[in-house]
Design a protein around this motif. Structure first.
Motif, PDB file in Angstrom:
ATOM      1  N   SER A  69      46.234  64.569  27.029  1.00  0.00           N
ATOM      2  CA  SER A  69      45.995  64.691  28.616  1.00  0.00           C
ATOM      3  C   SER A  69      45.085  63.454  29.146  1.00  0.00           C
ATOM      4  O   SER A  69      45.279  62.990  30.238  1.00  0.00           O
ATOM      5  CB  SER A  69      45.444  66.161  28.729  1.00  0.00           C
ATOM      6  OG  SER A  69      46.142  66.976  28.576  1.00  0.00           O
ATOM      7  N   SER A  73      46.453  60.802  31.988  1.00  0.00           N
ATOM      8  CA  SER A  73      45.605  60.615  33.177  1.00  0.00           C
ATOM      9  C   SER A  73      45.044  59.248  33.248  1.00  0.00           C
ATOM     10  O   SER A  73      45.292  58.674  34.535  1.00  0.00           O
ATOM     11  CB  SER A  73      44.126  61.494  32.885  1.00  0.00           C
ATOM     12  OG  SER A  73      44.486  62.979  33.015  1.00  0.00           O
ATOM     13  N   ALA A  76      47.867  57.404  34.624  1.00  0.00           N
ATOM     14  CA  ALA A  76      48.331  57.466  35.961  1.00  0.00           C
ATOM     15  C   ALA A  76      47.480  56.721  37.071  1.00  0.00           C
ATOM     16  O   ALA A  76      47.742  56.197  37.758  1.00  0.00           O
ATOM     17  CB  ALA A  76      48.174  59.011  36.179  1.00  0.00           C
ATOM     18  N   GLY A 160      52.702  57.405  38.789  1.00  0.00           N
ATOM     19  CA  GLY A 160      51.439  58.063  38.641  1.00  0.00           C
ATOM     20  C   GLY A 160      51.849  59.745  38.650  1.00  0.00           C
ATOM     21  O   GLY A 160      51.303  60.202  37.720  1.00  0.00           O
ATOM     22  N   MET A 161      52.624  60.000  39.540  1.00  0.00           N
ATOM     23  CA  MET A 161      53.269  61.412  39.439  1.00  0.00           C
ATOM     24  C   MET A 161      53.906  61.815  38.211  1.00  0.00           C
ATOM     25  O   MET A 161      53.570  62.916  37.747  1.00  0.00           O
ATOM     26  CB  MET A 161      53.904  61.707  40.721  1.00  0.00           C
ATOM     27  CG  MET A 161      53.445  61.614  41.930  1.00  0.00           C
ATOM     28  SD  MET A 161      54.757  61.608  43.473  1.00  0.00           S
ATOM     29  CE  MET A 161      55.517  63.108  43.141  1.00  0.00           C
ATOM     30  N   SER A 163      53.389  60.549  35.403  1.00  0.00           N
ATOM     31  CA  SER A 163      52.482  60.440  34.187  1.00  0.00           C
ATOM     32  C   SER A 163      51.653  61.718  34.141  1.00  0.00           C
ATOM     33  O   SER A 163      51.275  62.524  33.138  1.00  0.00           O
ATOM     34  CB  SER A 163      51.304  59.234  34.253  1.00  0.00           C
ATOM     35  OG  SER A 163      52.032  58.086  34.016  1.00  0.00           O
ATOM     36  N   SER A 164      51.275  62.042  35.235  1.00  0.00           N
ATOM     37  CA  SER A 164      50.646  63.631  35.600  1.00  0.00           C
ATOM     38  C   SER A 164      51.432  64.747  35.130  1.00  0.00           C
ATOM     39  O   SER A 164      51.056  65.578  34.383  1.00  0.00           O
ATOM     40  CB  SER A 164      50.040  63.722  37.043  1.00  0.00           C
ATOM     41  OG  SER A 164      49.146  62.656  37.241  1.00  0.00           O
TER      42      SER A 164
END
Length: 411
Positions: A69, A73, A76, A160-161, A163-164
């Motif tokens: 996680s 983060s 992202a 980025g989305m 990755s999240s």
């Protein structure tokens, strides 16, 4: 049990794949000097190398789920910051952090695969891992043109989305938590004495593979390709890497691996020259890049297999981890030595430099083969899709250990 980490890996590398190409393309389109493009590209591989050396300590301290996680983060954030700022020096820092975070992702997933499987099932696990890794990279390249058409910041936002979102399979799906062991690669000097051809192959492979990811998109853009065409041709390279690695590996089981390395290097040099000299037709270029991808990406696993043929059973993991470190060093210096050639010789300098590196490798392999013939293969070829030191253990199957022990007894 393994669905969560594999889905997470697929999702995050889907975004990371097209961002790697887009970074070089955007810098080139903005008129950034080749030397600076090389520095930004190299910073990513510096991050990979540093992360491979130190991230295992964080995983051991906070656990796989929280570590994943954290790395996702950070990944992202680096993508989103690239979309917000366009300064090359800022991008250099973002790519360094991105490399650090991505290798942490690989370390989590590969140690998970290693410690939840056994030596009998590792071959199947590695095959699935390769599909997730190369498949996501290929799909990411294919979507590069469409994402770029959405706007300047859209690709970074989408990455980025992704990755999240990659965190969700890790925290929702059922899983068994593995434990991380110590990572103690053998030092380059010891490896050079034990397997010079393996060191040459892994170092040279680092140079060529890093050049493919960081500077080949720049070459394609400069010869007149739009971003969508660049993405399609980069997908051909990755598809060649995925499809041809196993046939080449099985061929190396039946032949002198040093000769296979020599032939691969020579073929890569010839293909590089053909790309420059043959008529400018996209279909022909796609075929040549497919073959080049297969050759370039096969050098590293064949070199590792050659080195494993020489290693004793107790050193197998350390040998493979050490060769990964050498490969990473080659990746770091690659953009730094090839981008100045492109600055002085134009876009054609990319493939002339590529050909020169492979010719030099072929000459060294020929010299080594004459001085010290390759040992008999002790176990079947294993693909080398692993990206972190922990994943090196996936290659060390029960069959390889037993074969190494039998060779030791005979000697």
């Amino acid at each position: 049990m393994l669905l969560g980490p594999l889905l997470g890996l697929f999702t995050i590398t889907l975004g990371n794949g097209f961002i790697s190409s887009l970074t070089s393309l955007r810098l080139d389109a903005a008129g950034v000097p080749d030397t600076m493009i090389g520095l930004v590209s190299s910073s990513y591989f510096v991050g990979l190398t540093l992360g491979a050396m130190f991230s295992d300590r964080l995983i051991a301290r906070i656990g796989h789920i929280r570590a994943y996680s954290s790395f996702a983060s950070l990944t992202a954030v680096t993508f989103l910051l690239q979309g917000m700022f366009s300064d090359p020096w800022a991008w250099l820092v973002f790519r360094l952090l991105n490399g650090w975070a991505i290798i942490g992702i690989y370390l989590v997933v590969e140690s998970w695969l290693l410690l939840t499987g056994d030596k009998i099932t590792r071959g199947r696990l590695l095959a699935v891992y390769m599909i997730a890794l190369y498949g996501s990279g290929m799909l990411g390249q294919l979507g590069l043109g469409a994402l770029n058409a959405w706007g300047e910041t859209a690709p970074f936002i989408v990455a980025g989305m992704l990755s999240s979102l990659s965190v969700l399979p890790m925290v929702i799906l059922p899983r068994a938590l593995p434990e991380t062991g110590n990572i103690e690669p053998l030092m380059p000097r010891h490896l050079l004495r034990m397997t010079p051809a393996g060191v040459i192959g892994c170092f040279g492979s680092g140079i060529t593979i890093a050049a493919v990811y960081s500077l080949l998109p720049v070459y394609l853009q400069r010869v007149g390709m739009d971003i969508e065409q660049v993405g399609h041709l980069m997908a051909c390279v990755i598809f060649g890497a995925m499809v041809l690695q196993y046939p080449v590996g099985r061929w190396s089981d039946k032949r002198d691996r040093q000769m296979v390395l020599l032939v691969l290097s020579a073929l890569c040099a010839i293909l590089s020259v053909l790309i420059l000299l043959l008529p400018d037709r996209q279909t022909l270029l796609a075929v040549l890049l497919f073959l080049l991808g297969g050759g370039v990406f096969a050098v590293y696993p064949v070199a590792v297999s050659h080195s494993a043929d020489r290693a004793v059973a107790g050193e197998l993991v350390g040998v493979i981890q050490g060769l990964l470190l050498i490969n990473s060093i080659g990746s770091v210096i690659s953009p730094l030595i090839i981008s100045p050639v492109m600055k002085h010789w134009g876009e054609a300098g990319f493939f002339w430099a590529f050909a020169l590196v492979n010719v030099f490798m072929a000459m060294l392999f020929l010299w080594r083969r004459k001085a010290h013939p390759s040992p008999t293969s002790v176990a079947p070829f294993e693909a080398a899709a692993q990206m972190s030191p922990a994943g090196a253990e996936i290659r060390v199957t029960e069959e390889l250990v037993q074969a190494a022990e039998e060779r030791e007894q005979r000697e």
